[in-house]
Design a protein around this motif. Structure first.
Motif, PDB file in Angstrom:
ATOM      1  N   VAL A 103       0.863  -1.178   0.000  1.00 37.08           N
ATOM      2  CA  VAL A 103       0.000   0.000   0.000  1.00 37.08           C
ATOM      3  C   VAL A 103       0.901   1.230   0.000  1.00 37.08           C
ATOM      4  O   VAL A 103       1.765   1.384   0.860  1.00 37.08           O
ATOM      5  N   LYS A 155      -0.368   4.560  -0.517  1.00 38.18           N
ATOM      6  CA  LYS A 155      -1.015   5.777  -0.035  1.00 38.18           C
ATOM      7  C   LYS A 155      -2.424   5.449   0.458  1.00 38.18           C
ATOM      8  O   LYS A 155      -3.125   4.637  -0.159  1.00 38.18           O
ATOM      9  N   VAL A 156      -2.807   6.074   1.552  1.00 33.69           N
ATOM     10  CA  VAL A 156      -4.155   5.902   2.088  1.00 33.69           C
ATOM     11  C   VAL A 156      -4.757   7.281   2.286  1.00 33.69           C
ATOM     12  O   VAL A 156      -4.185   8.118   2.975  1.00 33.69           O
ATOM     13  N   PHE A 173     -12.348   4.980   1.574  1.00 36.75           N
ATOM     14  CA  PHE A 173     -10.894   5.116   1.598  1.00 36.75           C
ATOM     15  C   PHE A 173     -10.395   5.054   0.160  1.00 36.75           C
ATOM     16  O   PHE A 173     -10.801   4.184  -0.599  1.00 36.75           O
ATOM     17  N   ILE A 186      -7.207   4.232  -1.916  1.00 37.29           N
ATOM     18  CA  ILE A 186      -5.961   3.514  -1.668  1.00 37.29           C
ATOM     19  C   ILE A 186      -5.159   3.461  -2.962  1.00 37.29           C
ATOM     20  O   ILE A 186      -5.715   3.201  -4.031  1.00 37.29           O
ATOM     21  N   ILE A 233     -11.173  -1.512   5.870  1.00 36.99           N
ATOM     22  CA  ILE A 233      -9.819  -2.063   5.735  1.00 36.99           C
ATOM     23  C   ILE A 233      -9.581  -3.049   6.870  1.00 36.99           C
ATOM     24  O   ILE A 233      -9.968  -2.787   8.013  1.00 36.99           O
ATOM     25  N   GLN A 284       0.726   5.352   8.070  1.00 35.11           N
ATOM     26  CA  GLN A 284       0.006   5.389   6.812  1.00 35.11           C
ATOM     27  C   GLN A 284      -1.503   5.238   7.034  1.00 35.11           C
ATOM     28  O   GLN A 284      -2.303   5.935   6.426  1.00 35.11           O
ATOM     29  N   PHE A 285      -1.863   4.343   7.931  1.00 34.95           N
ATOM     30  CA  PHE A 285      -3.283   4.050   8.157  1.00 34.95           C
ATOM     31  C   PHE A 285      -3.847   4.812   9.347  1.00 34.95           C
ATOM     32  O   PHE A 285      -5.008   4.598   9.717  1.00 34.95           O
TER      33      PHE A 285
END
Lengths: 188, 680
Positions: free
Chosen positions: B227, B229-230, B237, B239, B352, B534-535
């Motif tokens: 992943v 980019k979030v 979302f 992604i 997610i 990131q998340f």
């Protein structure tokens, strides 16, 4: 671990009052974690929940001090961890500015503290509140409301004094050659 | 029922309720005194204390008072609003009052549980109550925003937890994107030989599930991908997934492996990652026989058709120096593409699931065990591969010198329960160490010594398993191994001596052995910190992803719409990982099935009349929700983009931005309230 107390001039025990602004996602949750983990700490902080440390308006801090807080604590997410990307950086900028400003106002900068406390750091909530209580106990009361009252009384007294003088001489102050009197010249 | 909106001039009538929470609050706070004090405050119509406010009768009490006493504001002093704010909002709404007229005071987590002086705690409870009483008159009736939930799900990590969650959701008809950074799914479980306590083979139960993932019409399987980019939030979302080049066109490769046979390297000579470097592979290889997707890949670090070394941007340059026998072997299938570059995929998902697993403890951090120094010291995962029939030795337990061990020591708690490394118990090591003891004995009939601190075998059938292994004639020694060193009498043969104190007999033992197996603990993945950022997740101080509540929301995170499964949340065995994956899948499913999420209406808006058009707010918004109306010279906030942080509100020099639920007046009155004098 009990409350830090110190006798004030009037003989009553005084204990510092801290207004704490905690962000919803990290520090408020960390304070909840401290609770769930029963981490005993000083009872001097009163937490106000905001969504983000970026919501902390400098006016909130000044208002808290003016209303009688002995110190203000701001808690936000660690750098790079802000739930709203970068609100904590905005808070940091304001904090730096305020820190200098309150020093100029004659308030010890230690009375304002910013800490990054993540949701997992219940222990840090405990430590920071205890440390801050200790620091403020050392510094003693800030007592701005009382000072405001005192200054108000002084001003009233001064106004009365001026009025009495003017009534007696029938004109503006002769000592200053008719120039308007300022606070500085009056106290000189 | 339509919510009652109080008329403009209707007087404020506050109902105040302080909860005893059994003795949780009442044990430290004089609740009656607080209720009595609050009754004296302005606008308070009713002030009560009650045993359990969150109980049905507690909520009923509020509803009855709203009806009978025409209350239009509610303050509940109880636990954290993060726990029960919704409960009291719902109760209020059911009685016909707008739910946002409720304010909670956190006097349990922030007060009674953390203080020891009853007077101080009571004083604090009063101050906090007063703040809320002063705050609620400023509350406005608000409406909850409903945002649709995209039915697609992203699952990060394709170990057993990710696989199970993906299959559960895909079987229910949901579209799943399963992303794994490795070239195949399967995770650690695919490396194990047998599993405790049943001793059935790991691959026998795992490979059908892997194959099901590979062929499922509802699963987009993206291996060798990460992943990148979030963006967005629960329900929506956005992604970006980075698909790293494997130099093989996945759709065209049939997994025949003819290219592997045809490679100019006649013999495999490069360390095989799947076998932890114990075996060898060619530059073109299938990660392991049952890999899913069954697609080979090329390692550009060693393939002759690439220049040695990476470019500064991490890519590799084709040298075209090789005869490319692999391409010839592939023939018309044309699946090999040396010019493949990384590819970015953009997807939108509503939920997610994080299933990123763990890494094993690096035993080099405990140098006294000699891992990496003495060739006959292995970690447990290496033994799993050596014992495995498809492993580097085809299941024959032989050491690096080619001999079978006659005496083996297994050391428990390596990198677990240790002040110097990791403090936590990794939970699975005692059991897998017992399993390995059994397997080693079965393969070689060696004498096996297990050195443990405490034998921890909780869980269904686990104690029985321990008894079974103990009865097989293992030496179980209670004592932590202090040192592993070459046998002074037999050094040249590679024999080692394990020194430990048997704490049951208080004797120092020095046992000569051929092989030492380190029962290494479980650690967070090395990239878990990046993933966390990131998340937008939280981590415990150990680095495991933090669940929303340790007991009541074990798979939820503090970020709505993101759930946890498997060892990324903490060490656990396979049954627990699978159970948690199922739970995470059903949490995601519940959101999808509902079709929408309700969003806290804490967004900001601009009072156009007061906006001076200075634009100071515009660069502050991380979501670019603020734009400028050039015609009217006013800023405008797009409510759909605003996430409600309030940063712009604090910055507005003219005070013309208002944040719902956190208005300036509300906070100023709280400040005033907490600092007002109280009677105790």
């Amino acid at each position: 671990m009990t409350n830090q107390t110190k006798p004030s001039a009037s003989g009553e025990t005084w204990t510092p009052r801290i207004v704490a602004f905690f962000c919803n996602w990290c520090t408020y949750t960390a304070a909840d974690l401290a609770g769930v983990s029963r981490m005993k700490h000083a009872a001097n902080a009163r937490v106000i929940r905001l969504m983000c440390s970026g919501r902390v308006d400098p006016q909130f801090i000044v208002e808290a001090l003016a209303k009688g807080a002995d110190g203000v604590l701001i808690g936000g997410c660690h750098p790079n961890d802000c739930h709203y990307v970068e609100g904590n950086y905005k808070c940091l900028r304001r904090y730096q500015m305020l820190k200098r400003m309150i020093a100029d106002m004659g308030i010890e900068p230690e009375r304002l503290r910013l800490e990054w406390i993540s949701a997992a750091e219940g222990e840090k909530v405990k430590r920071v509140i205890n440390e801050m209580t200790e620091t403020l106990t050392q510094l003693g009361p800030l007592g701005l409301p009382q000072k405001f009252d005192e200054w108000d009384r002084e001003m009233e007294h001064f106004a009365e004094h001026v009025a009495a003088r003017e009534a007696a001489t029938g004109s503006a102050c002769p000592e200053h050659g008719g120039k308007p009197q300022t606070l500085e010249t009056a106290h000189a | 029922m339509k919510p009652i909106v109080p008329k403009k001039n209707e007087p404020i009538r506050i109902g105040y309720y302080i909860c005893h929470c059994g003795t949780n609050i009442a044990g430290m706070v004089d609740v009656e005194a607080v209720a009595k004090y609050v009754a004296t405050l302005p606008n308070v119509a009713i002030s009560r204390n009650y045993k359990y406010m969150c109980s049905d009768p507690g909520q009923e009490l509020i509803q009855q008072d709203i009806r009978e006493h025409r209350l239009n504001r509610i303050v509940v002093e109880a636990c954290s609003p993060l726990l029960h704010e919704l409960t009291f909002r719902k109760a209020t709404e059911a009685a016909g009052l707008n739910p946002f007229y409720v304010q909670m005071v956190n006097t349990r987590e922030h007060n009674s549980w953390v203080h020891t002086d009853r007077t101080e705690a009571t004083r604090k409870a009063m101050a906090l109550a007063r703040a809320a009483i002063q705050r609620v008159p400023h509350h406005k009736p608000l409406e909850v925003k409903k945002v649709p939930v995209n039915p697609n799900v992203l699952i990060v990590g394709g170990g057993i937890a990710g696989i199970h969650a993906a299959l559960t959701l895909a079987n229910a008809g949901k579209m799943v994107y399963l992303v794994d950074k490795e070239a195949t799914i399967g995770g650690h479980m695919a490396m194990f030989d047998k599993t405790f306590p049943t001793l059935d083979c790991a691959m026998c139960v795992l490979s059908p599930k892997m194959a099901a993932v590979g062929s499922h019409p509802n699963i987009h399987l993206w291996t060798y991908s990460e992943v990148a980019k979030v963006d967005g939030y629960v329900g929506n979302f956005n992604i970006t997934v980075r698909r790293k080049p494997r130099y093989i066109l996945e759709d065209l490769c049939t997994g025949c492996q003819e290219c592997v046979d045809a490679c100019v390297f006649k013999e495999p000579k490069f360390p095989d990652k799947f076998n932890l470097g114990l075996g060898k592979r060619k530059p073109v290889f299938l990660p392991f026989a049952q890999a899913i997707p069954p697609v080979v890949m090329i390692d550009p670090e060693v393939c002759l058709n690439f220049k040695r070394g990476k470019n500064p941007d991490g890519t590799h340059t084709v040298s075209d120096k090789c005869k490319k026998t692999c391409v010839q072997a592939c023939g018309d299938r044309k699946a090999i593409d040396f010019k493949q570059t990384e590819e970015f995929k953009n997807i939108t998902v509503g939920t997610i699931i994080m299933a990123t697993g763990f890494q094993i403890f690096d035993a080099k951090r405990t140098p006294f065990y000699g891992y990496g120094v003495y060739p006959n010291v292995y970690n447990a995962l290496e033994i799993e591969r050596i014992i495995n029939a498809s492993g580097p030795t085809e299941g024959e337990l032989i050491m690096r010198n080619g001999q079978r061990p006659k005496k083996v020591a297994i050391v428990h708690c390596v990198g677990s329960r240790d002040e110097n490394t990791n403090r936590w118990c990794s939970r699975v090591c005692c059991l897998y160490s017992l399993k390995l003891a059994h397997l080693i004995k079965e393969h070689t009939n060696a004498e096996v010594y297990n050195f443990y601190i405490d034998m921890r075998t909780p869980g269904k059938s686990m104690e029985e398993f321990y008894n079974r292994i103990a009865e097989e004639g293992m030496h179980l020694i209670r004592g932590k191994v202090a040192d592993v060193y070459p046998d002074p009498n037999n050094g040249a043969t590679g024999r080692l001596v394990v020194q430990a104190e048997d704490t049951l007999t208080n004797k120092i033992l020095k046992i000569p052995v051929d092989m030492v197996v380190l029962g290494v603990g479980l650690e967070p993945q090395p990239d878990s910190e990046n993933l966390r950022r990131q998340f937008n997740l939280s981590c415990s101080s150990e680095g495991w992803f933090l669940e929303r509540h340790p007991k009541l929301a074990p798979v939820n995170t503090f970020t709505d719409g993101i759930f946890l499964a498997g060892c990324c949340q903490g060490p656990k065995d396979i049954p627990d990982s699978v159970a948690q994956a199922g739970a995470a899948a059903s949490e995601a499913f519940a959101l999808i099935d509902k079709g929408h999420v309700e969003q806290e209406p804490n967004t900001a808006y601009i009072l156009a009349d007061e906006c001076s058009g200075c634009k100071s707010c515009i660069p502050l918004c991380p979501y670019t929700a603020i734009t400028f109306d050039e015609e009217r010279k006013k800023a405008i906030i797009n409510e759909a983009l605003c996430k409600g942080c309030g940063t712009c509100v604090a910055a507005c020099p003219s005070g013309s931005i208002v944040q719902n639920l956190f208005e300036d007046e509300e906070i100023f009155s709280e400040i005033d309230g907490v600092l007002a004098p109280v009677p105790v």
